[in-house]
Design a protein around this motif. Structure first.
Motif, mmCIF file in Angstrom:
data_model
loop_
_atom_site.group_PDB
_atom_site.id
_atom_site.type_symbol
_atom_site.label_atom_id
_atom_site.label_comp_id
_atom_site.label_asym_id
_atom_site.label_seq_id
_atom_site.Cartn_x
_atom_site.Cartn_y
_atom_site.Cartn_z
ATOM 1 N N LEU A 9 13.078 -3.980 -1.516
ATOM 2 C CA LEU A 9 13.614 -5.269 -1.653
ATOM 3 C C LEU A 9 14.527 -5.924 -0.640
ATOM 4 O O LEU A 9 14.244 -6.919 -0.154
ATOM 5 N N THR A 10 15.618 -5.002 -0.500
ATOM 6 C CA THR A 10 16.731 -5.549 0.272
ATOM 7 C C THR A 10 16.233 -5.055 1.740
ATOM 8 O O THR A 10 16.335 -6.084 2.509
ATOM 9 N N GLN A 11 15.969 -3.831 2.033
ATOM 10 C CA GLN A 11 15.533 -3.589 3.319
ATOM 11 C C GLN A 11 14.209 -3.862 3.721
ATOM 12 O O GLN A 11 13.761 -3.923 4.913
ATOM 13 N N LYS A 12 13.445 -4.296 2.912
ATOM 14 C CA LYS A 12 12.092 -4.521 3.152
ATOM 15 C C LYS A 12 11.375 -3.414 4.039
ATOM 16 O O LYS A 12 10.439 -3.902 4.729
ATOM 17 N N LYS A 13 11.621 -2.201 3.398
ATOM 18 C CA LYS A 13 10.790 -0.998 4.102
ATOM 19 C C LYS A 13 9.716 -0.378 3.298
ATOM 20 O O LYS A 13 10.095 -0.413 1.780
ATOM 21 N N PRO A 14 8.698 0.253 3.607
ATOM 22 C CA PRO A 14 7.902 0.825 3.123
ATOM 23 C C PRO A 14 8.390 2.081 2.257
ATOM 24 O O PRO A 14 9.243 2.736 2.539
ATOM 25 N N LEU A 15 7.819 2.631 0.903
ATOM 26 C CA LEU A 15 8.229 3.509 0.097
ATOM 27 C C LEU A 15 8.576 4.759 1.152
ATOM 28 O O LEU A 15 9.593 5.552 0.807
ATOM 29 N N LEU A 16 7.504 5.263 1.815
ATOM 30 C CA LEU A 16 7.732 6.485 2.329
ATOM 31 C C LEU A 16 7.843 6.235 4.052
ATOM 32 O O LEU A 16 7.138 6.836 4.733
ATOM 33 N N SER A 17 8.871 5.391 4.444
ATOM 34 C CA SER A 17 8.944 5.307 5.846
ATOM 35 C C SER A 17 9.760 6.436 6.360
ATOM 36 O O SER A 17 10.346 7.250 5.636
#
Length: 79
Positions: A9-17
């Motif tokens: 939510l904060t970084q808006k990165k996918p779970l397994l980046s």
């Protein structure tokens, strides 16, 4: 949950980046091999207590070494 919230939510990165906290859990990553090797010798204080039946079963000799039985093939062959 806070790690998931921060990453997704904060970084808006996918779970397994590739820079994810969880990348260690991906078997094809070098960090997984390090993690798997470390888990072969877990300190006693970190181990979960086994019920008596499971503990007795775990102490019985096996035709397959315990590490080979629990490690994925790609990790067991890397040693």
């Amino acid at each position: 949950m806070k790690i998931l919230e921060y990453q997704m939510l904060t970084q808006k990165k996918p779970l397994l980046s590739s820079s994810s906290y969880w990348v260690t859990l991906r078997p094809e990553r070098p960090s997984y091999l390090v993690f798997a090797k470390q888990m072969k010798n877990v300190p006693a204080v970190c181990r979960a207590a086994m019920p008596a039946v499971e503990e007795a079963r775990a102490k019985r000799p096996s035709s397959v070494p315990a590490a080979a039985a629990t490690m994925p093939a790609h990790v067991a062959s890397a040693n």
